[in-house]
Design an enzyme around this catalytic site. Structure first.
Site, PDB file in Angstrom:
ATOM      1  N   CYS F 110       0.747  -1.154  -0.097  1.00 21.58           N
ATOM      2  CA  CYS F 110       0.075   0.034   0.063  1.00 21.58           C
ATOM      3  C   CYS F 110       0.796   1.310  -0.195  1.00 21.58           C
ATOM      4  O   CYS F 110       1.255   1.781   1.059  1.00 21.58           O
ATOM      5  CB  CYS F 110      -1.095  -0.219   1.262  1.00 21.58           C
ATOM      6  SG  CYS F 110      -1.956   1.524   1.265  1.00 21.58           S
TER       7      CYS F 110
HETATM    8  C1  SRM Z   1      -0.743   5.837  -9.609  1.00 20.50           C
HETATM    9  C2  SRM Z   1      -1.882   5.216  -9.451  1.00 20.50           C
HETATM   10  C3  SRM Z   1      -2.188   4.533 -10.968  1.00 20.50           C
HETATM   11  C4  SRM Z   1      -2.196   5.499 -12.112  1.00 20.50           C
HETATM   12  O1  SRM Z   1      -1.329   5.469 -12.928  1.00 20.50           O
HETATM   13  O2  SRM Z   1      -3.074   6.495 -12.304  1.00 20.50           O
HETATM   14  C5  SRM Z   1      -1.891   3.796  -8.653  1.00 20.50           C
HETATM   15  C6  SRM Z   1      -0.600   3.066  -8.605  1.00 20.50           C
HETATM   16  C7  SRM Z   1      -0.039   2.067  -7.957  1.00 20.50           C
HETATM   17  N1  SRM Z   1      -1.194   1.609  -7.030  1.00 20.50           N
HETATM   18 FE1  SRM Z   1      -3.111   1.833  -6.988  1.00 20.50          FE
HETATM   19  N2  SRM Z   1      -2.874   3.512  -7.980  1.00 20.50           N
HETATM   20  C8  SRM Z   1      -3.574   4.421  -8.159  1.00 20.50           C
HETATM   21  C9  SRM Z   1      -4.961   4.658  -8.210  1.00 20.50           C
HETATM   22  C10 SRM Z   1      -5.715   3.361  -7.462  1.00 20.50           C
HETATM   23  C11 SRM Z   1      -7.403   3.146  -7.682  1.00 20.50           C
HETATM   24  C12 SRM Z   1      -8.002   4.166  -8.335  1.00 20.50           C
HETATM   25  C13 SRM Z   1      -8.655   5.296  -7.406  1.00 20.50           C
HETATM   26  O3  SRM Z   1      -7.826   5.442  -6.193  1.00 20.50           O
HETATM   27  O4  SRM Z   1      -9.553   5.777  -7.702  1.00 20.50           O
HETATM   28  C14 SRM Z   1      -7.479   2.030  -7.370  1.00 20.50           C
HETATM   29  C15 SRM Z   1      -8.742   1.278  -7.237  1.00 20.50           C
HETATM   30  C16 SRM Z   1      -9.584   1.873  -6.032  1.00 20.50           C
HETATM   31  C17 SRM Z   1      -9.187   1.184  -4.735  1.00 20.50           C
HETATM   32  O5  SRM Z   1      -8.487   1.770  -4.114  1.00 20.50           O
HETATM   33  O6  SRM Z   1      -9.506  -0.031  -4.419  1.00 20.50           O
HETATM   34  C18 SRM Z   1      -6.070   1.323  -6.701  1.00 20.50           C
HETATM   35  C19 SRM Z   1      -5.907   0.069  -6.168  1.00 20.50           C
HETATM   36  C20 SRM Z   1      -4.637  -0.403  -5.738  1.00 20.50           C
HETATM   37  C21 SRM Z   1      -4.327  -1.613  -5.104  1.00 20.50           C
HETATM   38  C22 SRM Z   1      -5.571  -2.486  -4.556  1.00 20.50           C
HETATM   39  C23 SRM Z   1      -6.254  -1.770  -3.293  1.00 20.50           C
HETATM   40  C24 SRM Z   1      -7.300  -2.939  -2.706  1.00 20.50           C
HETATM   41  O7  SRM Z   1      -7.667  -2.744  -1.612  1.00 20.50           O
HETATM   42  O8  SRM Z   1      -7.606  -3.785  -3.446  1.00 20.50           O
HETATM   43  C25 SRM Z   1      -3.133  -1.496  -4.835  1.00 20.50           C
HETATM   44  C26 SRM Z   1      -2.531  -2.777  -4.132  1.00 20.50           C
HETATM   45  C27 SRM Z   1      -2.038  -2.187  -2.774  1.00 20.50           C
HETATM   46  O9  SRM Z   1      -2.369  -1.319  -2.173  1.00 20.50           O
HETATM   47  O10 SRM Z   1      -1.042  -2.939  -2.249  1.00 20.50           O
HETATM   48  C28 SRM Z   1      -2.371  -0.398  -5.430  1.00 20.50           C
HETATM   49  C29 SRM Z   1      -1.087  -0.271  -5.290  1.00 20.50           C
HETATM   50  C30 SRM Z   1      -0.553   0.604  -6.292  1.00 20.50           C
HETATM   51  C31 SRM Z   1       0.987   0.659  -6.368  1.00 20.50           C
HETATM   52  C32 SRM Z   1       1.551   1.435  -5.066  1.00 20.50           C
HETATM   53  C33 SRM Z   1       1.512  -0.653  -6.441  1.00 20.50           C
HETATM   54  C34 SRM Z   1       1.983  -1.353  -5.296  1.00 20.50           C
HETATM   55  O11 SRM Z   1       1.601  -2.416  -4.940  1.00 20.50           O
HETATM   56  O12 SRM Z   1       2.920  -0.908  -4.410  1.00 20.50           O
HETATM   57  C35 SRM Z   1       1.226   1.479  -7.685  1.00 20.50           C
HETATM   58  C36 SRM Z   1       2.204   2.346  -7.857  1.00 20.50           C
HETATM   59  C37 SRM Z   1       2.708   2.593  -9.215  1.00 20.50           C
HETATM   60  C38 SRM Z   1       3.745   3.210  -9.423  1.00 20.50           C
HETATM   61  O13 SRM Z   1       4.907   2.831  -9.639  1.00 20.50           O
HETATM   62  O14 SRM Z   1       3.674   4.498  -9.579  1.00 20.50           O
HETATM   63  N3  SRM Z   1      -3.257   0.065  -5.995  1.00 20.50           N
HETATM   64  N4  SRM Z   1      -5.196   2.337  -6.991  1.00 20.50           N
HETATM   65  C39 SRM Z   1      -2.979   5.780  -9.077  1.00 20.50           C
HETATM   66  C40 SRM Z   1      -2.781   6.781  -8.019  1.00 20.50           C
HETATM   67  C41 SRM Z   1      -2.631   7.877  -8.447  1.00 20.50           C
HETATM   68  C42 SRM Z   1      -3.029   9.239  -7.900  1.00 20.50           C
HETATM   69  O15 SRM Z   1      -2.782   9.135  -6.675  1.00 20.50           O
HETATM   70  O16 SRM Z   1      -3.550  10.085  -8.161  1.00 20.50           O
END
Ligand code: SRM
Ligand code: SRM
Ligand code: SRM
Ligand code: SRM
Ligand code: SF4
Ligand code: SF4
Ligand code: SF4
Ligand code: SF4
Ligand code: SF4
Ligand code: SF4
Ligand code: SF4
Ligand code: SF4
Lengths: 356, 397, 111, 356, 397, 111
Positions: F110
């Protein structure tokens, strides 16, 4: 007296020997049927032959004396041919049209309940209750009698939007089809079972007992060689009691019945549906469970007044929405209505569109 | 011999127009050779009505020699107070398919029952058996000898095949796509050993309905639900359509608008159906039986797994084989059923129904074991999450 | 509560003759019970009783019939690993009769 | 160079300073809007004031140079006012009607993609992929580019029955809204992760790793002080890899993407819906994933040809039935389509009524 | 400074009409003070395209002093091959609500970024942040000092409140029932500490949409979804209805027949709505915006719990409070949000989202803790099984 | 792989200075790490490091922040049981910095 020769694995008598000739002759060749009255219908074969059916209600629990009386009538009007329906009604199979009216007349004179065909309330599917089952948390036959007395005219006369299938289950084993009924009564416990440790240790399979619990509330207790129940987790299903008699689930003070609605079986128009909780609890109130009867009548009346023709209870509710069902029936919505078990995800509202 | 107990509460239930089970219990005491049974049944029931508690012990393990099932042992927990029902076992007689009888046959059942039992019956039990309510252990063998010698056998109980049952089907219904009664009878005969000698992990029920109306509720309470259907086009008699309209039916509202697939239209007094889109739900046919008829290429849909709510909520049966031909001697059906049972028997834990087992193991191993390919008809919708398994065999593709 | 006499002592049984306390069982009780049913316990009978008893002591549950038949097939030969054979030995049914002789808790539930 | 004064917890700049005057003046008092072309619309206030929006597609991954170019245009035509949409498009906010056409002309000349408003394909929601994420099982940006090139005219010109929301997720964490998209691509693994016992023992919280597995496939291995994975139970979700880096889930030979369809977000007409599996797998096929692109185009075309006006993809499929969807699209139905996880009960067919 | 690597595969993605991210990466190398970053990013990506494998290590734990979040540490697993991206952290700048900017403000963002980072951005990240893609550990502090001194703060990351986001709402939409941007901004300011200093069991996201169209996808990806609605009647302008009809709209088919509650009718050129039956789904309004308008008694529906599929399948948010007034200073909303978070924080295991926690504990303890009564609007349908809990307090009734 | 020198021996750390192998940690390493960050470890700092370390040794996981703050409240007084206090001691964040000093595995997921 010496016994006759015993046979095994012969299976049931072949149905053919019990079919009236007109049925044998037109087997698989029926063309259409017509409902002539709430208790009579005719099936017409491609050949033009006809078989008339006269249906009467039955308490299902029948004495041999009553069966013999029914047989007498069958012989008088039907060459002895009769059948029972899947909802335990009696059907006289009249091959001779001229005998239909006299049969109906005699039935009515003898206070038989002629009816149940077409869009109305038919017999209530129910099971043993206090009459015969150790698991019973209420009596089935008594509730059924009380309800059918009250809904009598929906069996013998009145028309509803569609069939309304009512059922009563005397415990959550649900030996009827309560789980898919338009309206049903199901008996429920509300207290954690009481464990008789000494007898559990002597008489029960501990692993089986532990495995029987849907919510994993049961743990073996090595000290007593018995089990312990986590009161937080137990939702009083009684499955542990089923597999281990010294776990006592019955509690006459707090046992009672719930009312569920909106189930259906047939695949017509909409998929078969499970019944859903309408009223979580009424105390057992023998001999006539008046509040239960009133509640069912209320639901039935609201349905009759609001559903479209051919809509089953569940179809009507789904069209107008459950929030509307609670409003129209005036039933209170409680925490018990909110699923917190298997179907929780499937039942919570995930939409910004709903009625206030 | 009746009237042994004062039953003021139960007497209330003799009032009112619907036939009274209380009256039946009282009547039973009149004809049975053991009137004390119905009498004490009544007495104990009155007691239950006043204390709101049942007085039966857990099911017993009585039976007839050579059979493991067919009798439900039952003992009063108050044998001293109600000695007539100290033993009060039920006997499940396997009903004839479709619940057809002659007066003669029923009288025979009654005569034997009055001799050996309480005179009380259930016509019928929820599974379908002709239930004889209340006899003693010592009467079981003679009773069975008399019934079996006269052509009646016991039904199922315990962890066994249960008595199959069916709707009236071709005997008196114009919509039957399969011969439900013949199938029911054939399966019952085919599985006699499995029915009488419990050797399964738990109960296994078969129910057969001739069409999607499902008048025997097969889809809700049978491990194996066989439901008739057809493959080709609904047969339409436009002249009869016109008669319905003339008789005042609002065909557009009642039929066309209620068709779940919107595959019908009604123009110029004629109904048209786009049969490729019809789901064969039976709505239109059932409401216009003179005008519409199922097609001619008939068979059945096989569904598996329904049951009551214990342990984790009720199940409705799931479509496994969308269409199978059903002609005597029903070899394909028997074969499929055997494979289904075999997989279940090999894999289930005690008290695990087949629906629960499929849920635990997934559809794939089940379908592979019975040799049925995946088909969209088996699902309402495909899976919603991205978590799916791959077998080694999938990689070769 | 009915009792059964064995070697001069009274043991509680239920109305169907099942021992109330599975832990007090000894082999001789099986003989007494069988005698009451008019059955002469052969080595074949004992094979089953012993298997039931040891299975129960190991797992605290009675084996499913299919496990019993598999075991019989293993020890007595394949042709005997079926319910027919079990019913020949125990006409009232293996689950019911043999478990009783073996002093196991009365099977509950599904009837 | 000394750094300016550092502040904390100030939160984002207040939006008000970025609103064009016409918006500030008519805030909350808009009357209606009209879509003028696939890339332009006007919102009219109760006061009669108007704001014109010109929308252009963006790769989302933008260089500062490109942002400056966009800023130049905003200054030339919009007094510097612009915004981004929730789907990452750029919106020029034009207060002066006469500047709309010149802006569009210059945009087109400069090869900007003007469009995405109304019932068409808008920008594809996607996330980092190989560009920045360690979890990526495919590249998001590349697939997006390949799809948008192919569907370009659905962004700039063509009309569909309703909006079609496409998304790409580079792993099952699904950082976009793939789980509720009309059509989406989600990258999936297909092999059980490989455990580096030594490093797991050194670097991971064993209880957290065990708890991370949705199917309880992971057990601690006291011998190695690491964990073991039950291969039968693992469905390759990669959650263990997320919490414990030495568990390696990537497998370039067998990783790839699945296509899911029929999700939606809005509560219009029908409830929000999850996307469902349409095609379980395509191999990663950079740089242009041609099979994936073809498959999406096929689904889109079948939708366009068969859906009613205003029906979203999921609404259309639910009306005709999934069996019909597979028939019309020619997509093969496989074991993977049958749910064997959380929603299994909810997705299996429990009705005798369906299409062949 | 570009052209360090041959990138034949990526170059393919510069072809075609849609704007190319490859071109953007190449362009970034032109303006950034650290062109080697974008260069090596391109080189490593080309390698990924040829090997089909990513080359990033697991997320790192870098940040700025006093904050626990806002920066995603990222390291190439091939630092020797691609030294420019040995460190390649992203910085999440909290976007202004509604994603509104002036050219001036955006240029400032770019200028600072070119100084300290790769020149690559995401406008915007999926959560809503303005994402700056690729910087080094040592640049974090100066970068933060510059941005914060100029009015920009970091967004959320880690087990914390995440950057709230919203639809354009009242700024440019006639259907906004609540001031989505003001609510979003207010909540962001209110929860600054929770946003910057991770102290929750896992992430917590807030999204605000002005109406049921839900243009920010709040219902699918926010732990707390705030969606505008109204209580009274839809406002109808019949003259405009007529104009739509005149312009060729098939009002019966497109509007009335698609209304999910069938509460509309269209007769004699007039639309009538039985508002008591309207579910406020927005279909009719959105398709006839000149003729129909939401009512005047406005507020929001509060939904809770949506998230992506890990661990056991995605969740959509569940209706908790059917209607709540939403007027500045939004005390009721803040209060409710705090209670929601408090219950979650007190009860959740690590990495357990609030939707998962409610699923584990049941709705009742959650609703009781936040002081919301059970209401039929919270469920699509009541429970299907007879297994329900009773609390001591229920018996007193 | 970078390393950290401690008492003459080299220990593997990752690019952020986390010990690769949590089991090799000794108290003195914390001092070294803190010094690199320009932090002087006070008893207040040690309170946290020791709690983290012992919690990890007991449960094999790092405690959630709320458990940490509760513990601090217990031992150091209520007014210190909050994140503000933790950030005063560990400006780079308790989860990040204190865990590193305590030799715990790097927090994952996270972000
Ligand atoms: C950067 C971003 C994708 C993007 O290209 O836009 C992103 C990128 C990552 N997300 Fe995400 N998430 C991003 C929005 C989301 C969303 C959409 C939202 O927030 O509306 C979701 C789905 C909604 C949700 O929260 O369930 C999302 C669900 C996840 C999850 C699954 C969480 C879950 O409870 O199922 C993870 C896994 C985790 O937290 O370990 C995750 C984890 C990650 C990680 C940190 C990977 C990890 O496991 O460490 C990614 C880092 C990528 C990187 O190297 O930069 N990301 N992640 C988004 C955040 C940018 C911002 O701050 O605006
Ligand atoms: C006699 C019986 C079959 C039997 O083998 O015994 C039977 C017989 C007929 N059923 Fe049925 N159904 C019988 C139980 C059922 C059941 C099972 C049950 O209730 O447990 C169902 C499923 C109920 C459900 O969906 O919950 C059932 C759902 C139907 C339907 C579908 C009604 C609907 O629109 O949902 C029809 C069609 C109709 O009524 O138009 C139907 C129609 C018929 C017809 C008209 C078929 C025919 O052409 O002969 C028969 C007389 C109808 C009547 O009673 O109104 N039968 N029918 C059963 C009579 C039970 C009784 O005594 O009331
Ligand atoms: C007699 C009958 C009710 C009736 O009044 O009609 C009946 C009576 C009992 N059922 Fe049943 N079941 C009867 C049909 C059913 C049905 C309906 C059906 O078969 O179509 C069901 C629901 C369908 C299903 O199988 O799921 C049913 C689901 C159960 C269950 C729950 C099984 C499950 O897997 O969830 C139990 C509990 C058990 O097996 O331990 C049960 C157990 C029982 C027991 C044996 C009670 C027990 O726990 O030992 C009852 C004995 C009552 C008695 O004293 O006579 N009975 N039981 C029905 C059998 C009569 C017959 O042979 O015709
Ligand atoms: C600009 C934006 C809001 C923002 O704050 O950025 C926006 C703006 C508008 N949306 Fe939206 N929607 C925006 C994302 C969404 C989303 C979210 C998403 O796609 O992730 C949805 C939910 C999609 C879904 O249900 O899966 C969304 C579902 C709608 C709908 C419902 C469509 C339907 O019938 O299902 C409407 C009503 C309509 O189109 O008739 C709508 C209507 C509108 C209107 C007409 C509202 C208005 O009166 O101004 C705006 C212009 C429409 C257009 O683009 O066609 N907007 N709209 C977003 C533009 C995204 C883009 O660049 O394409
Ligand atoms: S429903 Fe329960 S109480 Fe009634 S007969 Fe079945 S097992 Fe007995
Ligand atoms: S009653 Fe049901 S839930 Fe309660 S302990 Fe027994 S088996 Fe478990
Ligand atoms: S199920 Fe069909 S075939 Fe059988 S009786 Fe009912 S309507 Fe007739
Ligand atoms: S059977 Fe059902 S689906 Fe087919 S045409 Fe008739 S109503 Fe429609
Ligand atoms: S979806 Fe997966 S791979 Fe893509 S950015 Fe999110 S966590 Fe990374
Ligand atoms: S990949 Fe997912 S299912 Fe497989 S072991 Fe890891 S956490 Fe479990
Ligand atoms: S969610 Fe509603 S209020 Fe917000 S932009 Fe979309 S249509 Fe307008
Ligand atoms: S908002 Fe939706 S439910 Fe209400 S009238 Fe319009 S279409 Fe019907």
């Amino acid at each position: 007296m010496s016994l006759p020769e015993r046979k095994t694995d012969i299976g049931p008598p072949h149905y053919e020997q019990f079919l009236p000739p007109v049925i044998k002759n037109n087997y698989g060749k029926w063309k259409y049927h017509e409902v002539l009255s709430p208790g009579t219908m005719v099936h017409v074969a491609e050949s033009g032959d006809e078989i008339y059916t006269v249906r009467v209600g039955s308490p299902r629990l029948l004495s041999t004396s009553s069966i013999r009386e029914i047989c007498d009538l069958a012989e008088k009007y039907c060459d002895g041919y009769l059948r029972f329906t899947t909802r335990n009604n009696i059907e006289f199979l009249v091959s001779d049209k001229s005998k239909v009216d006299p049969l109906v007349a005699e039935l009515k004179e003898k206070k038989y309940s002629v009816g149940g065909i077409g869009p109305r309330v038919s017999n209530i599917i129910h099971t043993q209750g206090w009459v015969h089952c150790h698991s019973a948390c209420t009596d089935a036959s008594g509730i059924v009698k009380a309800i059918m007395d009250e809904l009598y005219e929906y069996f013998t006369e009145k028309t509803l939007p569609n069939k309304v299938r009512i059922a009563v289950a005397c415990c959550v084993n649900m030996c009827g089809a309560v789980h898919c009924s338009d309206i049903a009564v199901v008996a429920v416990h509300r207290k954690v079972p009481v464990v008789d440790d000494e007898n559990v240790a002597k008489m029960c399979e501990i692993p089986t007992t532990v495995a029987s619990c849907p919510t994993s509330a049961i743990r073996p207790n090595p000290k007593t060689k018995s089990i312990t129940i986590n009161e937080e987790k137990c939702m009083y299903c009684g499955n542990c009691f089923t597999v281990c008699p010294p776990i006592q689930i019955h509690n006459p003070e707090e046992d009672g019945v719930a009312i569920v609605v909106g189930g259906k079986i047939g695949s017509l128009r909409t998929s078969p549906k499970f019944s859903k909780l309408a009223i979580p609890f009424f105390y057992n109130d023998p001999p006539r469970w008046p509040k239960v009867v009133d509640a069912i009548k209320n639901i039935l009346n609201v349905y009759a007044a609001n559903a479209r023709k051919h809509e089953r209870v569940g179809e009507w509710v789904e069209r107008v929405g459950w929030e509307e069902f609670f409003k129209l029936t005036g039933i209170e919505f409680t925490f018990q209505h909110i699923d917190d078990f298997t179907f929780m995800r499937d039942t919570l509202r995930t939409s910004a569109a709903f009625k206030f | 011999m009746s009237g042994k107990y004062k039953t003021p509460l139960l007497d209330e239930l003799e009032k009112g127009p619907w036939p009274s089970f209380v009256t039946e219990i009282k009547k039973a005491a009149q004809s049975s050779s053991m009137p004390q049974m119905a009498d004490d049944e009544l007495g104990q029931l009155e007691k239950s009505y006043s204390t709101r508690l049942g007085y039966w012990k857990h099911g017993g393990i009585v039976g007839v020699l050579g059979y493991g099932g067919g009798v439900i042992g039952r003992y009063s927990s108050l044998p001293d107070e109600f000695p007539g029902i100290a033993h009060f076992h039920t006997v499940r007689l396997n009903q004839p398919s479709g619940f057809f009888y002659t007066a003669e046959a029923l009288r025979m059942v009654c005569d034997i029952w009055d001799k050996y039992g309480s005179g009380l019956t259930n016509l019928h039990g929820s599974t379908g058996d002709l239930v004889l309510l209340g006899t003693t252990t010592e009467n079981l063998e003679p009773l069975f000898a008399e019934y079996s010698s006269r052509g009646w056998d016991l039904g199922g109980s315990g962890s066994a095949m249960r008595t199959p049952s069916c709707c009236v089907g071709m005997a008196r219904c114009e919509w039957a796509n399969i011969d439900a009664m013949d199938i029911c009878n054939t399966m019952t005969q085919h599985f006699q050993d499995e029915l009488h000698r419990p050797a399964f992990p738990y109960k296994f029920k078969i129910k057969v309905s001739g069409c999607a109306c499902d008048c025997v509720a097969a889809i809700a309470r049978a491990d194996l639900s066989i439901i008739g259907t057809w493959k080709d086009n609904i047969q339409i008699d436009q002249a009869e359509v016109k008669k319905y309209a003339d008789a005042g039916m609002d065909i557009q509202a009642e039929i066309v608008d209620m068709c779940p697939t919107s595959c019908m239209s009604y123009d110029n007094g004629e109904i048209k159906i786009n049969d490729a889109q019809c789901a064969r739900c039976m709505h239109c046919i059932s409401k216009m039986t003179k005008a519409l008829k199922p097609g001619k290429e008939k068979g059945a849909t096989i569904l598996v797994g329904s049951k009551a709510p214990i342990v984790v909520g009720s199940l409705l049966s799931w479509v496994i084989v969308p269409f199978i031909e059903c002609k005597p001697p029903y070899d394909e059906l028997k074969d499929l059923t055997e494979k289904i049972i075999e997989w279940w028997d090999d894999n289930a834990k005690p008290r695990e129904r087949i629906g629960e087992l499929i849920e635990a193991k997934g559809m794939r191993p089940f379908l592979e074991a019975i040799g049925v390919p995946p088909q969209p008809q088996q699902v309402k919708e495909p899976r919603k999450d991205p978590f799916f398994f791959w077998a080694e065999s999938d990689f070769k593709k | 509560m009915p009792t059964m006499e064995f070697e001069g002592k009274q043991y509680e049984v239920d109305e169907e003759g099942y021992l109330i306390d599975w832990s007090v069982w000894t082999e001789g009780m099986a003989e007494v019970m069988a005698k009451q049913d008019g059955i002469e316990l052969t080595e074949e009978h004992w094979e089953i009783i012993r298997f039931l008893r040891s299975y129960f002591e190991k797992y605290q549950i009675a084996p499913m019939i299919k496990i019993l038949t598999k075991e019989i097939a293993k020890t007595m030969g394949k042709e005997k690993g079926n319910t027919k054979y079990l019913y020949e030995l125990y006409p009232a049914g293996p689950a019911k009769q043999a478990c009783r002789y073996a002093g196991l808790p009365k099977p509950t539930g599904c009837v």
